[in-house]
Design a protein around this motif. Structure first.
Motif: not given
Length: 323
Positions: A45-57, A78-81
């Motif tokens: 879901a986060l990868k679809k949010e502007p500014g949070l595309e770099g979030s990873e599990a 490079e990984v906001p969340l």
């Protein structure tokens, strides 16, 4: 805050605001989650949010080299969340988190990632799972203390729809040093119709389950307690020509869970038969029915799982079939 009430917005908006305010670093945050399925669902879901595309599990199925590369990207900002289990936070990721919490002046200029937030999603299980088979949930305060020693401004946020009295007392005791601010944002969810039917034997319950699944609105979820029961129900449904169907239990591999989460959110599945491994935080707005072919072990689990339905505000059904 109730299920579907927007708890994940807190860590999404928090990181975006910190990044907009910062000039000399790239603020980031860690989100602790209880299941691989939830980590993958959030990351997707986060990868679809502007500014949070770099979030990873950050999950156990990653290879050693992939883990190393992901943690390096996190430290570079490079990984906001970064989403992970408490076990991963206390072992494989611990040193990287401590490094990211240090002031910018103590790090290489290349390592721009600065840990600003530590979020625990579904935090009620700190009390329940933490005292039984997932003790690392109750070891997290030690990590938070070590992170705050590096960054005293670190925000720690614990999120849940089902904080019971015991969980609240334990969490305040563990995390209450300094400023501790409880926020209760409860509201009724009137879109759910709750129906309970008891049976004297499992044969009657199972026959009724198959009958109601033929007519229930979809998408729908069926919950059981044991993986064996989930597989047996799925086999019976496949014999009845159910095709858009998947099974998720604690025995499902991470890659398979990720595939089911993706297909479920994309509308490619009508029905998922699952244990609690596909419960907390799996967000799909148009689920029309949740069926329990079991008696949940506690009210918190029941509330969490029926909360998957009706998140778009339209009428939905929660059906409990027990014997």
């Amino acid at each position: 805050m109730p299920t579907g009430g927007g708890k994940s917005l807190l860590f999404q908006l928090g990181v975006r605001w910190w990044r907009e305010q910062s000039k000399d670093c790239s603020p980031c945050a860690v989100v602790i989650v209880p299941t691989v399925a939830l980590a993958l669902a959030h990351a997707d879901a986060l990868k679809k949010e502007p500014g949070l595309e770099g979030s990873e599990a950050f999950v156990g199925e990653l290879s050693h080299s992939d883990r190393h590369e992901l943690l390096l990207r996190f430290r570079r900002g490079e990984v906001p969340l970064l989403l992970m289990s408490p076990e991963m936070a206390l072992t494989s990721a611990r040193e990287a988190l401590l490094e990211a919490a240090r002031p910018s002046s103590d790090r290489s200029s290349v390592l721009r990632g600065h840990l600003q937030g530590f979020f625990v999603d579904e935090a009620h299980i700190i009390e329940s799972w933490g005292r039984t088979f997932r003790p690392d949930f109750q070891r997290l305060p030690g990590l938070v203390q070590a992170l705050r020693a590096k960054n005293p401004a670190l925000r720690t946020v614990l999120l849940s729809a089902t904080f019971g009295a015991e969980a609240h007392t334990l969490i305040e005791k563990q995390y209450g040093a300094g400023t501790f601010l409880p926020v209760v944002a409860g509201c009724p969810r009137t879109e759910l119709d709750l129906v309970v039917q008891n049976f004297s034997n499992s044969a009657g319950r199972d026959a009724t389950l198959l009958q109601v699944l033929d007519v229930l609105p979809r998408p729908a979820l069926v919950y059981t307690t044991r993986p064996k029961d989930a597989e047996e129900i799925a086999q019976q449904l496949r014999r009845r020509d159910y095709a858009r169907l998947a099974v998720v239990t604690g025995e499902t591999t991470g890659s398979d869970r990720g595939d089911v989460v993706r297909r479920w959110r994309a509308g490619e599945l009508d029905l998922v038969v699952a244990t609690a491994a596909f419960g907390m935080g799996i967000d799909k707005t148009d689920v029309r029915a949740v069926v329990h072919a079991c008696l949940p072990e506690d009210a918190a689990r029941y509330y969490q799982e029926i909360g998957r339905a009706g998140r778009d505000g339209h009428p939905s059904l929660a059906l409990l079939l027990s014997n």
